[in-house]
Design an enzyme around this catalytic site. Structure first.
Site, PDB file in Angstrom:
ATOM      1  N   HIS A  90       0.792  -1.235   0.000  1.00 30.08           N
ATOM      2  CA  HIS A  90       0.000   0.000   0.000  1.00 30.08           C
ATOM      3  C   HIS A  90       0.822   1.280   0.000  1.00 30.08           C
ATOM      4  CE1 HIS A  90       0.919   0.006   4.291  1.00 30.08           C
ATOM      5  NE2 HIS A  90       0.552   1.273   4.319  1.00 30.08           N
TER       6      HIS A  90
HETATM    7  C1  UD1 Z   1      -2.049   5.920   5.614  1.00 32.43           C
HETATM    8  C2  UD1 Z   1      -0.722   6.332   6.273  1.00 32.43           C
HETATM    9  C3  UD1 Z   1       0.254   5.158   6.262  1.00 32.43           C
HETATM   10  C4  UD1 Z   1      -0.376   3.919   6.871  1.00 32.43           C
HETATM   11  C5  UD1 Z   1      -1.684   3.625   6.160  1.00 32.43           C
HETATM   12  C6  UD1 Z   1      -2.379   2.427   6.747  1.00 32.43           C
HETATM   13  C7  UD1 Z   1      -0.189   8.709   5.920  1.00 32.43           C
HETATM   14  C8  UD1 Z   1       0.700   9.665   5.246  1.00 32.43           C
HETATM   15  N1  UD1 Z   1      -0.068   7.416   5.548  1.00 32.43           N
HETATM   16  O1  UD1 Z   1      -1.768   5.659   4.247  1.00 32.43           O
HETATM   17  O2  UD1 Z   1       1.392   5.502   7.015  1.00 32.43           O
HETATM   18  O3  UD1 Z   1       0.508   2.834   6.731  1.00 32.43           O
HETATM   19  O4  UD1 Z   1      -2.547   4.780   6.285  1.00 32.43           O
HETATM   20  O5  UD1 Z   1      -3.449   2.047   5.959  1.00 32.43           O
HETATM   21  O6  UD1 Z   1      -0.958   9.095   6.775  1.00 32.43           O
HETATM   22  N2  UD1 Z   1      -9.090   5.405   0.964  1.00 32.43           N
HETATM   23  C9  UD1 Z   1     -10.358   4.890   0.854  1.00 32.43           C
HETATM   24  N3  UD1 Z   1     -11.034   4.600   1.999  1.00 32.43           N
HETATM   25  C10 UD1 Z   1     -10.512   4.815   3.228  1.00 32.43           C
HETATM   26  C11 UD1 Z   1      -9.210   5.365   3.315  1.00 32.43           C
HETATM   27  C12 UD1 Z   1      -8.516   5.646   2.191  1.00 32.43           C
HETATM   28  O7  UD1 Z   1     -10.858   4.667  -0.223  1.00 32.43           O
HETATM   29  O8  UD1 Z   1     -11.192   4.516   4.226  1.00 32.43           O
HETATM   30  C13 UD1 Z   1      -8.327   5.661  -0.267  1.00 32.43           C
HETATM   31  C14 UD1 Z   1      -8.468   7.074  -0.777  1.00 32.43           C
HETATM   32  O9  UD1 Z   1      -8.471   7.053  -2.157  1.00 32.43           O
HETATM   33  C15 UD1 Z   1      -7.175   7.725  -0.304  1.00 32.43           C
HETATM   34  C16 UD1 Z   1      -6.199   6.566  -0.364  1.00 32.43           C
HETATM   35  O10 UD1 Z   1      -6.951   5.414  -0.039  1.00 32.43           O
HETATM   36  O11 UD1 Z   1      -6.789   8.805  -1.086  1.00 32.43           O
HETATM   37  C17 UD1 Z   1      -5.038   6.702   0.581  1.00 32.43           C
HETATM   38  O12 UD1 Z   1      -5.517   6.932   1.914  1.00 32.43           O
HETATM   39  P1  UD1 Z   1      -4.693   7.869   2.912  1.00 32.43           P
HETATM   40  O13 UD1 Z   1      -5.364   7.892   4.229  1.00 32.43           O
HETATM   41  O14 UD1 Z   1      -4.396   9.164   2.274  1.00 32.43           O
HETATM   42  O15 UD1 Z   1      -3.299   7.146   3.058  1.00 32.43           O
HETATM   43  P2  UD1 Z   1      -2.961   5.587   3.175  1.00 32.43           P
HETATM   44  O16 UD1 Z   1      -2.334   5.177   1.904  1.00 32.43           O
HETATM   45  O17 UD1 Z   1      -4.084   4.789   3.710  1.00 32.43           O
END
Ligand code: UD1
Length: 353
Positions: free
Chosen positions: A204
């Protein structure tokens, strides 16, 4: 004494659970703020339900977005909530944007703030998490370190005076959940019964998902495996695959929905080996005696590299052969503590109040 925990992303819910139990066991008042960074039920609600964490006192609904805008939304909501609720301590966990926002909001308001999982470093500043860790540690009044390596790092940055070695709260969570597991193993997640012999993979990180070429090479390497590779797909991975037109269930690679914590632990126990870029899963593999192959150039959890339990393989060279190596035979050390980190955290907070 009023302690306020800020969480927002999946791994933080796993860390919060044992800390919440210790805080309430000690008769202290605990407020939980969810920033809303993770909002899908499968990334959030499932963890609160399964780990018996009460519903958050507030959800700031920050959602996804560019890092600056996401963090800014959290910061604004946290600042208001801290002013209204007047906590004695703010607890922030790990290294996500939610961690950073909590650290900034508390330190600007001069509210005592403690960082759970302080002192970890990848020494790779291109990772957003590395920036979050460094800033959070340097804003913290109390640094709660999981390992002696983390303590030494904090000392080298001039932070020894406020640092306490408590152990790793992920061990607390793991031991708690191991006691509740059903046996025998009933397959992976609700949707898939699976063969006996498989590799569990998770990907991820931005560095592995944001470039089409990189993601294509990872998927190609995983799908060429001689035994099934099961990949519970984080929303970020699913989104990137669909925008790049990459098929995630292909060859011997099988994509499934993200797993609950209990399901994940059970799946690790039953897997032959682990391929990942997650920090938490590297440790879970180590603690559950599974060889792990990490597709990154560095790890914050360097103790997992002991005797080759974990191998760093950023170039993916011979990935499946490396993953299918024999487990090391030597007995492991216990660098992550004995499952009492959350009790030590509460002791540290109360002794300073
Ligand atoms: C975040 C953390 C990372 C951690 C990870 C665990 C930061 C910078 N990174 O990364 O350290 O290892 O969480 O999962 O904070 N999305 C959904 N549904 C959700 C959440 C996210 O669809 O419930 C999608 C969205 O398109 C979003 C993308 O996933 O833009 C990334 O989510 P985001 O919270 O920005 O960062 P993670 O990659 O999850």
């Amino acid at each position: 004494m009023k302690i306020l925990s800020v969480v927002g992303a999946r791994p933080q819910f796993v860390k919060l659970a044992p800390v919440h139990r210790s805080i309430t066991k000690n008769g202290l008042h605990h407020l939980i703020v969810h920033t809303g960074q993770h909002y899908d039920d499968i990334m959030s609600k499932v963890f609160f339900d399964e780990l018996e964490i009460p519903l958050p006192d507030v959800n700031l609904g920050a959602g996804s977005g560019l890092h600056g805008e996401q963090t800014a939304r959290m910061l604004e909501g946290l600042e208001k909530y801290f002013i209204d609720s007047k906590p004695d301590w703010v607890l922030t966990y790990g290294d996500t944007n939610s961690t950073l926002a909590a650290a900034l909001a508390a330190s600007k308001l001069k509210i005592p703030m403690a960082h759970v999982e302080a002192g970890l470093r990848s020494f790779n500043k291109s990772m957003p998490e590395e920036i979050n860790r460094i800033i959070t540690d340097h804003c913290s009044d109390l640094l709660l370190a999981p390992t002696t390596t983390a303590m030494a790092q904090l000392s080298s940055e001039g932070l020894a005076e406020n640092s306490v070695l408590v152990g790793d709260v992920m061990v607390d969570s793991l031991l708690f959940v191991l006691k509740t597991l059903e046996s025998p193993f009933n397959g992976i997640g609700p949707e898939l019964k699976f063969p006996k012999d498989f590799i569990l993979a998770t990907i991820h990180r931005a560095e592995n998902t944001d470039s089409k070429e990189r993601l294509q090479s990872i998927v190609a390497a995983l799908s060429s495996s001689s035994i099934p590779v099961v990949i519970p797909a984080h929303p970020r991975l699913t989104n990137r695959c669909s925008s790049f037109g990459i098929e995630l269930t292909t060859g011997n690679l099988h994509s499934i929905n993200p797993l609950s914590y209990r399901n994940l632990i059970q799946t690790v126990q039953n897997a032959r080996s682990i391929i990942t870029d997650s920090g938490g899963l590297q440790k879970e593999a180590f603690l559950l005696d599974k060889p792990c192959t990490t597709i990154r150039g560095e790890t914050e959890w360097i103790e997992t590299l002991e005797d080759g339990w974990n191998i760093l393989l950023p170039d993916l060279d011979g990935l499946i052969d490396v993953a299918l190596r024999q487990a090391p035979s030597k007995e492991k050390s216990q660098p992550y503590g004995d499952g009492t980190a959350s009790e030590k955290i509460v002791n540290a907070l109360t002794s300073l109040n």
